[in-house]
Scaffold this motif. Structure first.
Motif, PDB file in Angstrom:
ATOM      1  N   HIS A   7       0.853  -1.188   0.000  1.00 16.52           N
ATOM      2  CA  HIS A   7       0.000   0.000   0.000  1.00 16.52           C
ATOM      3  C   HIS A   7       0.887   1.236   0.000  1.00 16.52           C
ATOM      4  O   HIS A   7       2.030   1.195   0.477  1.00 16.52           O
ATOM      5  CB  HIS A   7      -0.912   0.005   1.226  1.00 16.52           C
ATOM      6  CG  HIS A   7      -1.775  -1.212   1.337  1.00 16.52           C
ATOM      7  ND1 HIS A   7      -2.694  -1.558   0.378  1.00 16.52           N
ATOM      8  CD2 HIS A   7      -1.831  -2.182   2.276  1.00 16.52           C
ATOM      9  CE1 HIS A   7      -3.292  -2.686   0.732  1.00 16.52           C
ATOM     10  NE2 HIS A   7      -2.779  -3.089   1.881  1.00 16.52           N
ATOM     11  N   PRO A   8       0.380   2.347  -0.511  1.00 15.67           N
ATOM     12  CA  PRO A   8       1.184   3.575  -0.455  1.00 15.67           C
ATOM     13  C   PRO A   8       1.633   3.849   0.987  1.00 15.67           C
ATOM     14  O   PRO A   8       0.838   3.778   1.925  1.00 15.67           O
ATOM     15  CB  PRO A   8       0.223   4.654  -0.950  1.00 15.67           C
ATOM     16  CG  PRO A   8      -0.792   3.912  -1.766  1.00 15.67           C
ATOM     17  CD  PRO A   8      -0.929   2.564  -1.116  1.00 15.67           C
ATOM     18  N   SER A  11      -0.224   6.139   3.346  1.00 13.48           N
ATOM     19  CA  SER A  11      -1.486   5.715   3.959  1.00 13.48           C
ATOM     20  C   SER A  11      -1.271   4.878   5.222  1.00 13.48           C
ATOM     21  O   SER A  11      -2.244   4.520   5.890  1.00 13.48           O
ATOM     22  CB  SER A  11      -2.327   4.929   2.950  1.00 13.48           C
ATOM     23  OG  SER A  11      -1.700   3.684   2.647  1.00 13.48           O
ATOM     24  N   GLN A  39       3.663  -3.470   6.664  1.00 18.49           N
ATOM     25  CA  GLN A  39       2.225  -3.267   6.503  1.00 18.49           C
ATOM     26  C   GLN A  39       1.428  -4.449   7.046  1.00 18.49           C
ATOM     27  O   GLN A  39       0.299  -4.286   7.488  1.00 18.49           O
ATOM     28  CB  GLN A  39       1.857  -2.971   5.059  1.00 18.49           C
ATOM     29  CG  GLN A  39       1.733  -4.171   4.158  1.00 18.49           C
ATOM     30  CD  GLN A  39       1.354  -3.799   2.737  1.00 18.49           C
ATOM     31  OE1 GLN A  39       1.355  -2.632   2.347  1.00 18.49           O
ATOM     32  NE2 GLN A  39       1.033  -4.794   1.951  1.00 18.49           N
TER      33      GLN A  39
END
Length: 190
Positions: A7-8, A11, A39
């Motif tokens: 994920h970015p 974020s 993550q």
């Protein structure tokens, strides 16, 4: 492309954001391996970085640590970690021909390093308790019993990322050793 979508980083929240911030502050960015682990299990990434901090505070030189991790990564067949530890090894002053010889298990011209490479290769490719002669040889090369603990810890850290990257087929996002002058080792994060 890695099997686990990252994920970015912007974020990220909570524990993942905190560990990413420490990594970014220390090395300028978050490598794909760390992004994927962080993550999914920020505590696992934090623990791995703490273990690297323990190694950094020990008596095993940075070159020796990267030698151990490179040999373990080569034995595991982890392309990402081979790239990472070749880069980090270069940043410690190990030259490209020496890194290639370490990966191949060939003599480097440094008897102490060669004994370390033989020992870690033997450890990685054998089962059961090592023969006393193997331990005696690495001790005779100048490695202390405390450093045997540190060698074991370096193998364990490398094995964790080797295993994860082999599962994930993590996309290599690291610069070549020649273009990475000035980058910091990851153990500065802990």
């Amino acid at each position: 492309m890695s099997r686990i979508a990252i994920h970015p980083l912007e974020s990220a929240a909570g524990a993942a954001a905190a560990v990413y911030a420490r990594i970014t502050q220390a090395v300028g960015r978050v490598p794909n391996c760390f992004a994927a682990i962080g993550q999914l299990r920020p505590a696992a990434l934090k623990a791995m970085l703490q273990l690297d901090g323990v190694l950094a505070a020990g008596s095993l030189s940075r070159q020796d640590q990267e030698t151990v991790k490179l040999v373990a990564s080569e034995a595991a067949g982890c392309d990402y970690c081979i790239t990472a530890h070749s880069l980090l090894g270069a940043l410690t002053g190990l030259e490209a021909p020496t890194l290639r010889r370490i990966r191949s298990g060939l003599r480097t011209g440094d008897a102490r390093r060669d004994a370390l490479v033989r020992f870690v290769r033997r450890l990685a490719h054998s089962r059961g308790t090592l023969a006393e002669a193997e331990v005696a040889a690495v001790r005779a090369a100048g490695f202390s019993d405390a450093q045997l603990v540190e060698i074991s810890l370096a193998v364990a850290v490398a094995t964790f990322t080797n295993t994860f990257n082999r599962i994930n087929d993590t996309e290599i996002d690291l610069p070549s050793p020649a273009s990475a002058a000035g980058a910091l080792p990851f153990s500065t994060i802990a």
